[in-house]
Design a protein around this motif. Structure first.
Motif, PDB file in Angstrom:
ATOM      1  N   ILE A  35       0.880  -1.306   0.002  1.00 40.70           N
ATOM      2  CA  ILE A  35      -0.289   0.226   0.177  1.00 40.70           C
ATOM      3  C   ILE A  35       0.514   1.250   0.216  1.00 40.70           C
ATOM      4  CG2 ILE A  35      -1.540   1.596   1.202  1.00 40.70           C
ATOM      5  CD1 ILE A  35      -2.558  -1.600   1.985  1.00 40.70           C
ATOM      6  N   MET A  36       0.816   1.982  -1.054  1.00 41.00           N
ATOM      7  CA  MET A  36       1.352   3.879  -0.900  1.00 41.00           C
ATOM      8  C   MET A  36       0.845   4.603  -0.667  1.00 41.00           C
ATOM      9  SD  MET A  36       3.872   1.884  -2.465  1.00 41.00           S
ATOM     10  CE  MET A  36       5.190   3.390  -2.942  1.00 41.00           C
ATOM     11  N   THR A  37       0.094   4.847  -0.290  1.00 37.47           N
ATOM     12  CA  THR A  37      -0.862   5.887   0.543  1.00 37.47           C
ATOM     13  C   THR A  37      -1.134   5.884   2.139  1.00 37.47           C
ATOM     14  OG1 THR A  37      -2.954   5.126   0.195  1.00 37.47           O
ATOM     15  CG2 THR A  37      -2.441   6.283  -1.523  1.00 37.47           C
ATOM     16  N   GLN A  38      -1.781   6.832   2.884  1.00 32.48           N
ATOM     17  CA  GLN A  38      -1.748   6.288   4.187  1.00 32.48           C
ATOM     18  C   GLN A  38      -2.561   7.095   4.883  1.00 32.48           C
ATOM     19  OE1 GLN A  38       2.656   7.820   5.346  1.00 32.48           O
ATOM     20  NE2 GLN A  38       3.371   6.418   5.300  1.00 32.48           N
ATOM     21  N   GLY A  39      -4.049   7.123   4.218  1.00 37.09           N
ATOM     22  CA  GLY A  39      -5.460   7.444   4.308  1.00 37.09           C
ATOM     23  C   GLY A  39      -5.506   8.669   3.989  1.00 37.09           C
ATOM     24  N   LEU A  40      -6.180   9.353   4.641  1.00 33.40           N
ATOM     25  CA  LEU A  40      -6.713  10.750   3.765  1.00 33.40           C
ATOM     26  C   LEU A  40      -6.009  12.153   4.263  1.00 33.40           C
ATOM     27  CD1 LEU A  40      -9.320  11.852   2.165  1.00 33.40           C
ATOM     28  CD2 LEU A  40     -10.734  11.868   3.885  1.00 33.40           C
ATOM     29  N   ASN A  41      -6.255  12.588   2.853  1.00 27.23           N
ATOM     30  CA  ASN A  41      -4.520  14.252   3.664  1.00 27.23           C
ATOM     31  C   ASN A  41      -5.943  15.059   3.583  1.00 27.23           C
ATOM     32  OD1 ASN A  41      -3.740  17.061   2.369  1.00 27.23           O
ATOM     33  ND2 ASN A  41      -2.251  15.635   3.431  1.00 27.23           N
TER      34      ASN A  41
END
Length: 166
Positions: A35-41
């Motif tokens: 997974i390359m993302t870390q949640g909603l910015n």
């Protein structure tokens, strides 16, 4: 397709909910990438009535202004967990309204609430705010247990509020 594969697919499908997705973290996953993302910015919403939309988030929902870009114009608001950027349309008198059934774009923003009583209090507040349209009052989402409601904030963006009992 084997019976086990059909059952597995059914279990995955019923694992989806309005407050999140059921994730399969087993080695059976067909994807081998990390997974390359870390949640909603943040979420950016275009609004036709910047002042009214900011007031809705700040006065009605209790959020705070976290900044902005007066030249755009845009205002950034937050509840301490989620940031929303409210971008003013160039010409508020001739914008194109979003049609959730016929346009590609954000269908709605869904926000969680901590208690059922908070959902009911928000519903009562929304009735007192000019420009807010209540699409539906708090009700079970499907067979539950999530209870949700849907509104349109003063610029017309759809916002869902959802409570899921633990």
């Amino acid at each position: 397709m084997s019976m086990n594969k059909k059952l597995y697919m059914f279990i995955i499908l019923i694992g989806f909910s309005t407050t999140g997705l059921a994730f399969n973290d087993s080695s059976e996953s067909e994807s081998h990438s990390k997974i390359m993302t870390q949640g909603l910015n943040h979420v950016g919403l275009t609004v036709s009535k910047l002042d009214e939309s900011v007031a809705f988030f700040v006065k009605t929902l209790g959020w705070r202004v976290a900044g902005g870009r007066p030249n755009y114009p845009a205002t950034f608001v937050t509840d301490g967990k989620v940031f929303v950027t409210l971008w003013q349309v160039t010409n508020p008198d001739s914008f194109i309204k979003f049609d959730r059934k016929n346009n590609v774009g954000l269908h709605h923003l869904a926000l969680s609430v901590a208690k059922r009583s908070d959902l009911d209090e928000l519903s009562a507040r929304f009735k007192q705010v000019d420009g807010v349209v209540i699409e539906f009052e708090p009700e079970l989402n499907g067979k539950g247990p999530t209870v949700h409601m849907m509104i349109r904030e003063p610029s017309g963006n759809r916002i869902e509020f959802a409570y899921r009992p633990q």
